[in-house]
Design a protein around this motif. Structure first.
Motif, PDB file in Angstrom:
ATOM      1  N   SER A   1      69.278  44.912  54.963  1.00  0.00           N
ATOM      2  CA  SER A   1      68.940  44.893  56.385  1.00  0.00           C
ATOM      3  C   SER A   1      68.058  43.687  56.702  1.00  0.00           C
ATOM      4  CB  SER A   1      68.195  46.170  56.765  1.00  0.00           C
ATOM      5  OG  SER A   1      66.910  46.177  56.149  1.00  0.00           O
ATOM      6  N   GLN A   2      67.975  43.361  57.982  1.00  0.00           N
ATOM      7  CA  GLN A   2      67.095  42.279  58.421  1.00  0.00           C
ATOM      8  C   GLN A   2      65.651  42.604  58.045  1.00  0.00           C
ATOM      9  OE1 GLN A   2      67.274  41.415  62.604  1.00  0.00           O
ATOM     10  NE2 GLN A   2      65.792  39.772  62.452  1.00  0.00           N
ATOM     11  N   GLU A   3      65.278  43.870  58.168  1.00  0.00           N
ATOM     12  CA  GLU A   3      63.916  44.298  57.820  1.00  0.00           C
ATOM     13  C   GLU A   3      63.621  44.044  56.342  1.00  0.00           C
ATOM     14  OE1 GLU A   3      61.302  48.411  57.652  1.00  0.00           O
ATOM     15  OE2 GLU A   3      63.095  48.346  58.885  1.00  0.00           O
ATOM     16  N   LEU A   4      64.576  44.411  55.464  1.00  0.00           N
ATOM     17  CA  LEU A   4      64.367  44.198  54.031  1.00  0.00           C
ATOM     18  C   LEU A   4      64.339  42.705  53.704  1.00  0.00           C
ATOM     19  CD1 LEU A   4      63.947  45.228  51.187  1.00  0.00           C
ATOM     20  CD2 LEU A   4      66.441  45.481  50.979  1.00  0.00           C
ATOM     21  N   LEU A   5      65.236  41.930  54.312  1.00  0.00           N
ATOM     22  CA  LEU A   5      65.238  40.486  54.064  1.00  0.00           C
ATOM     23  C   LEU A   5      63.904  39.866  54.475  1.00  0.00           C
ATOM     24  CD1 LEU A   5      68.846  39.543  55.200  1.00  0.00           C
ATOM     25  CD2 LEU A   5      67.949  39.541  52.860  1.00  0.00           C
ATOM     26  N   THR A   6      63.364  40.318  55.603  1.00  0.00           N
ATOM     27  CA  THR A   6      62.064  39.812  56.064  1.00  0.00           C
ATOM     28  C   THR A   6      60.958  40.215  55.098  1.00  0.00           C
ATOM     29  OG1 THR A   6      62.779  39.852  58.367  1.00  0.00           O
ATOM     30  CG2 THR A   6      60.399  39.857  57.967  1.00  0.00           C
ATOM     31  N   SER A   7      60.954  41.484  54.673  1.00  0.00           N
ATOM     32  CA  SER A   7      59.931  41.967  53.730  1.00  0.00           C
ATOM     33  C   SER A   7      59.997  41.212  52.411  1.00  0.00           C
ATOM     34  CB  SER A   7      60.103  43.464  53.467  1.00  0.00           C
ATOM     35  OG  SER A   7      59.870  44.203  54.627  1.00  0.00           O
ATOM     36  N   MET A   8      61.206  41.029  51.898  1.00  0.00           N
ATOM     37  CA  MET A   8      61.362  40.310  50.631  1.00  0.00           C
ATOM     38  C   MET A   8      60.985  38.839  50.802  1.00  0.00           C
ATOM     39  SD  MET A   8      62.082  41.988  47.956  1.00  0.00           S
ATOM     40  CE  MET A   8      62.760  43.532  47.400  1.00  0.00           C
ATOM     41  N   GLY A   9      61.344  38.260  51.935  1.00  0.00           N
ATOM     42  CA  GLY A   9      60.957  36.874  52.205  1.00  0.00           C
ATOM     43  C   GLY A   9      59.444  36.715  52.210  1.00  0.00           C
ATOM     44  N   ASN A  10      58.755  37.668  52.843  1.00  0.00           N
ATOM     45  CA  ASN A  10      57.285  37.638  52.862  1.00  0.00           C
ATOM     46  C   ASN A  10      56.711  37.793  51.456  1.00  0.00           C
ATOM     47  OD1 ASN A  10      57.325  37.341  55.646  1.00  0.00           O
ATOM     48  ND2 ASN A  10      57.006  39.522  56.039  1.00  0.00           N
ATOM     49  N   PHE A  11      57.306  38.704  50.673  1.00  0.00           N
ATOM     50  CA  PHE A  11      56.843  38.918  49.296  1.00  0.00           C
ATOM     51  C   PHE A  11      57.071  37.651  48.467  1.00  0.00           C
ATOM     52  CE2 PHE A  11      57.610  40.659  44.930  1.00  0.00           C
ATOM     53  CZ  PHE A  11      56.321  41.098  44.691  1.00  0.00           C
ATOM     54  N   ASN A  12      58.249  37.032  48.617  1.00  0.00           N
ATOM     55  CA  ASN A  12      58.536  35.802  47.873  1.00  0.00           C
ATOM     56  C   ASN A  12      57.572  34.687  48.261  1.00  0.00           C
ATOM     57  OD1 ASN A  12      60.639  36.957  46.460  1.00  0.00           O
ATOM     58  ND2 ASN A  12      62.212  36.222  47.862  1.00  0.00           N
ATOM     59  N   GLU A  13      57.238  34.619  49.540  1.00  0.00           N
ATOM     60  CA  GLU A  13      56.280  33.615  49.986  1.00  0.00           C
ATOM     61  C   GLU A  13      54.907  33.866  49.359  1.00  0.00           C
ATOM     62  OE1 GLU A  13      55.054  31.457  54.177  1.00  0.00           O
ATOM     63  OE2 GLU A  13      56.391  33.194  54.208  1.00  0.00           O
ATOM     64  N   GLU A  14      54.518  35.134  49.257  1.00  0.00           N
ATOM     65  CA  GLU A  14      53.251  35.490  48.615  1.00  0.00           C
ATOM     66  C   GLU A  14      53.264  35.080  47.136  1.00  0.00           C
ATOM     67  OE1 GLU A  14      50.414  39.437  48.026  1.00  0.00           O
ATOM     68  OE2 GLU A  14      52.309  39.648  49.078  1.00  0.00           O
ATOM     69  N   LEU A  15      54.383  35.326  46.457  1.00  0.00           N
ATOM     70  CA  LEU A  15      54.517  34.926  45.051  1.00  0.00           C
ATOM     71  C   LEU A  15      54.402  33.409  44.907  1.00  0.00           C
ATOM     72  CD1 LEU A  15      57.567  37.178  44.088  1.00  0.00           C
ATOM     73  CD2 LEU A  15      55.223  37.485  43.281  1.00  0.00           C
ATOM     74  N   ALA A  16      55.056  32.685  45.809  1.00  0.00           N
ATOM     75  CA  ALA A  16      55.021  31.221  45.753  1.00  0.00           C
ATOM     76  C   ALA A  16      53.606  30.701  46.009  1.00  0.00           C
ATOM     77  CB  ALA A  16      56.007  30.640  46.761  1.00  0.00           C
ATOM     78  N   ARG A  17      52.921  31.271  47.010  1.00  0.00           N
ATOM     79  CA  ARG A  17      51.541  30.844  47.300  1.00  0.00           C
ATOM     80  C   ARG A  17      50.614  31.150  46.125  1.00  0.00           C
ATOM     81  NH1 ARG A  17      52.444  32.660  52.698  1.00  0.00           N
ATOM     82  NH2 ARG A  17      51.460  34.639  52.199  1.00  0.00           N
ATOM     83  N   ALA A  18      50.892  32.232  45.396  1.00  0.00           N
ATOM     84  CA  ALA A  18      50.075  32.595  44.231  1.00  0.00           C
ATOM     85  C   ALA A  18      50.374  31.683  43.028  1.00  0.00           C
ATOM     86  CB  ALA A  18      50.307  34.054  43.857  1.00  0.00           C
ATOM     87  N   GLY A  19      51.439  30.879  43.139  1.00  0.00           N
ATOM     88  CA  GLY A  19      51.769  29.933  42.070  1.00  0.00           C
ATOM     89  C   GLY A  19      52.514  30.540  40.902  1.00  0.00           C
ATOM     90  N   ILE A  20      53.120  31.718  41.090  1.00  0.00           N
ATOM     91  CA  ILE A  20      53.807  32.344  39.959  1.00  0.00           C
ATOM     92  C   ILE A  20      55.331  32.331  40.080  1.00  0.00           C
ATOM     93  CG2 ILE A  20      51.830  33.830  39.476  1.00  0.00           C
ATOM     94  CD1 ILE A  20      53.490  36.178  40.544  1.00  0.00           C
ATOM     95  N   LEU A  21      55.870  32.086  41.259  1.00  0.00           N
ATOM     96  CA  LEU A  21      57.316  32.132  41.458  1.00  0.00           C
ATOM     97  C   LEU A  21      57.970  30.885  40.881  1.00  0.00           C
ATOM     98  CD1 LEU A  21      59.735  33.636  42.697  1.00  0.00           C
ATOM     99  CD2 LEU A  21      59.333  32.334  44.793  1.00  0.00           C
ATOM    100  N   VAL A  22      58.884  31.091  39.937  1.00  0.00           N
ATOM    101  CA  VAL A  22      59.642  29.999  39.345  1.00  0.00           C
ATOM    102  C   VAL A  22      61.038  29.955  39.961  1.00  0.00           C
ATOM    103  CG1 VAL A  22      60.603  29.072  37.188  1.00  0.00           C
ATOM    104  CG2 VAL A  22      58.321  30.120  37.195  1.00  0.00           C
ATOM    105  N   GLY A  23      61.635  31.124  40.181  1.00  0.00           N
ATOM    106  CA  GLY A  23      62.968  31.195  40.759  1.00  0.00           C
ATOM    107  C   GLY A  23      63.276  32.615  41.186  1.00  0.00           C
ATOM    108  N   ALA A  24      64.254  32.745  42.089  1.00  0.00           N
ATOM    109  CA  ALA A  24      64.660  34.070  42.562  1.00  0.00           C
ATOM    110  C   ALA A  24      66.003  33.958  43.251  1.00  0.00           C
ATOM    111  CB  ALA A  24      63.627  34.634  43.529  1.00  0.00           C
TER     112      ALA A  24
END
Length: 142
Positions: A20-43
Protein backbone atom coordinates in the motif's frame (compact mmCIF):
# COMPACT_ATOMS: atom_id res chain seq x y z
CA UNK A 1 29.73 -6.08 10.98
CA UNK A 2 27.49 -6.49 7.99
CA UNK A 3 24.12 -8.19 8.24
CA UNK A 4 21.57 -9.19 5.64
CA UNK A 5 18.06 -8.56 6.87
CA UNK A 6 15.60 -10.83 5.04
CA UNK A 7 11.91 -10.00 4.82
CA UNK A 8 10.03 -13.27 4.47
CA UNK A 9 7.38 -13.52 1.75
CA UNK A 10 3.66 -13.79 2.38
CA UNK A 11 0.79 -15.15 0.30
CA UNK A 12 0.10 -11.56 -0.82
CA UNK A 13 3.69 -10.81 -1.84
CA UNK A 14 3.84 -14.11 -3.72
CA UNK A 15 0.56 -13.21 -5.47
CA UNK A 16 2.23 -10.03 -6.71
CA UNK A 17 0.07 -7.75 -4.57
CA UNK A 18 1.98 -4.51 -4.26
CA UNK A 19 2.42 -2.78 -0.89
CA UNK A 20 0.00 0.00 0.00
CA UNK A 21 0.97 3.65 -0.31
CA UNK A 22 0.97 3.80 3.50
CA UNK A 23 3.43 0.90 3.79
CA UNK A 24 5.67 2.31 1.04
CA UNK A 25 5.75 5.65 2.88
CA UNK A 26 6.49 3.96 6.24
CA UNK A 27 9.26 1.84 4.74
CA UNK A 28 10.66 4.85 2.89
CA UNK A 29 10.81 6.76 6.19
CA UNK A 30 12.46 3.79 7.91
CA UNK A 31 15.02 3.45 5.09
CA UNK A 32 15.77 7.16 5.34
CA UNK A 33 16.34 6.74 9.09
CA UNK A 34 18.72 3.83 8.41
CA UNK A 35 20.61 5.90 5.84
CA UNK A 36 20.89 8.91 8.18
CA UNK A 37 22.20 6.57 10.91
CA UNK A 38 24.93 5.49 8.47
CA UNK A 39 24.09 1.78 8.52
CA UNK A 40 22.17 1.23 5.27
CA UNK A 41 24.33 -0.39 2.59
CA UNK A 42 21.56 -1.60 0.27
CA UNK A 43 17.89 -2.54 0.13
CA UNK A 44 15.45 -3.90 -2.42
CA UNK A 45 12.15 -5.69 -2.71
CA UNK A 46 11.93 -8.84 -4.81
CA UNK A 47 9.41 -9.91 -7.42
CA UNK A 48 7.36 -13.01 -6.50
CA UNK A 49 8.92 -16.43 -7.01
CA UNK A 50 6.59 -17.00 -10.01
CA UNK A 51 8.97 -14.72 -11.92
CA UNK A 52 12.05 -16.52 -10.61
CA UNK A 53 13.97 -19.71 -11.21
CA UNK A 54 16.25 -22.03 -9.30
CA UNK A 55 19.22 -23.94 -10.65
CA UNK A 56 19.73 -27.33 -9.03
CA UNK A 57 23.24 -28.81 -8.97
CA UNK A 58 23.68 -32.58 -8.96
CA UNK A 59 27.21 -33.69 -9.76
CA UNK A 60 28.04 -32.19 -13.17
CA UNK A 61 24.37 -31.75 -14.05
CA UNK A 62 22.41 -28.50 -13.82
CA UNK A 63 18.65 -28.34 -14.00
CA UNK A 64 16.43 -25.27 -14.01
CA UNK A 65 13.25 -25.13 -11.96
CA UNK A 66 10.91 -22.28 -12.80
CA UNK A 67 8.86 -20.61 -10.09
CA UNK A 68 6.53 -20.29 -8.38
CA UNK A 69 7.89 -22.18 -5.41
CA UNK A 70 5.54 -23.85 -2.96
CA UNK A 71 6.88 -23.07 0.52
CA UNK A 72 5.94 -19.40 0.91
CA UNK A 73 7.32 -19.27 4.46
CA UNK A 74 10.79 -20.07 3.08
CA UNK A 75 10.72 -17.38 0.38
CA UNK A 76 12.13 -13.86 0.56
CA UNK A 77 10.17 -10.74 -0.42
CA UNK A 78 12.97 -8.23 0.12
CA UNK A 79 16.19 -7.49 1.93
CA UNK A 80 18.46 -4.88 3.45
CA UNK A 81 22.22 -4.95 3.92
CA UNK A 82 23.24 -3.08 7.08
CA UNK A 83 26.62 -2.28 8.56
CA UNK A 84 26.15 -2.21 12.34
CA UNK A 85 28.31 -2.78 15.41
CA UNK A 86 26.64 -6.02 16.55
CA UNK A 87 23.89 -8.58 16.08
CA UNK A 88 22.09 -6.92 18.99
CA UNK A 89 22.09 -3.56 17.19
CA UNK A 90 20.65 -5.23 14.06
CA UNK A 91 17.91 -6.79 16.20
CA UNK A 92 17.06 -3.41 17.74
CA UNK A 93 16.74 -1.82 14.30
CA UNK A 94 14.52 -4.66 13.03
CA UNK A 95 12.25 -4.20 16.06
CA UNK A 96 11.74 -0.57 14.93
CA UNK A 97 10.84 -1.61 11.38
CA UNK A 98 7.28 -1.05 10.15
CA UNK A 99 5.25 -4.28 9.95
CA UNK A 100 6.26 -5.56 6.49
CA UNK A 101 3.09 -7.55 5.81
CA UNK A 102 0.17 -5.70 7.44
CA UNK A 103 -2.86 -7.89 8.03
CA UNK A 104 -0.85 -11.08 8.40
CA UNK A 105 1.94 -12.47 10.53
CA UNK A 106 5.40 -11.63 9.25
CA UNK A 107 8.97 -12.59 9.91
CA UNK A 108 12.27 -10.83 9.32
CA UNK A 109 15.44 -12.90 9.48
CA UNK A 110 18.82 -11.46 10.47
CA UNK A 111 21.97 -13.12 9.09
CA UNK A 112 25.55 -11.94 9.48
CA UNK A 113 27.54 -11.57 6.26
CA UNK A 114 30.96 -13.22 6.23
CA UNK A 115 34.00 -10.97 6.25
CA UNK A 116 37.44 -11.90 4.91
CA UNK A 117 38.88 -12.71 8.35
CA UNK A 118 36.09 -15.25 8.97
CA UNK A 119 37.67 -17.58 6.38
CA UNK A 120 41.05 -17.89 8.12
CA UNK A 121 44.17 -19.14 6.36
CA UNK A 122 42.16 -20.68 3.51
CA UNK A 123 41.53 -17.13 2.28
CA UNK A 124 44.99 -16.64 0.79
CA UNK A 125 46.57 -13.28 -0.06
CA UNK A 126 45.82 -14.03 -3.73
CA UNK A 127 42.17 -14.68 -2.92
CA UNK A 128 42.03 -11.44 -0.91
CA UNK A 129 43.48 -9.47 -3.85
CA UNK A 130 40.96 -11.07 -6.17
CA UNK A 131 38.12 -10.19 -3.78
CA UNK A 132 39.25 -6.56 -3.71
CA UNK A 133 39.37 -6.46 -7.55
CA UNK A 134 35.87 -7.93 -7.76
CA UNK A 135 34.49 -5.41 -5.24
CA UNK A 136 36.03 -2.51 -7.19
CA UNK A 137 34.58 -3.83 -10.45
CA UNK A 138 31.17 -4.28 -8.78
CA UNK A 139 31.21 -0.66 -7.54
CA UNK A 140 31.46 0.46 -11.17
CA UNK A 141 28.23 -1.40 -11.92
CA UNK A 142 26.14 0.59 -9.44
Amino acid sequence: MRFMILVKASADSEAGIMPSQELLTSMGNFNEELARAGILVGADGLHPSSKGARVRFSGDQRSVIDGPFIETKELIAGYWIWDVKSREEAIEWVKRCPHPMPGSDAEIEIRQVFSAQDFGDEFTPQAREQEERVRELAKKNT
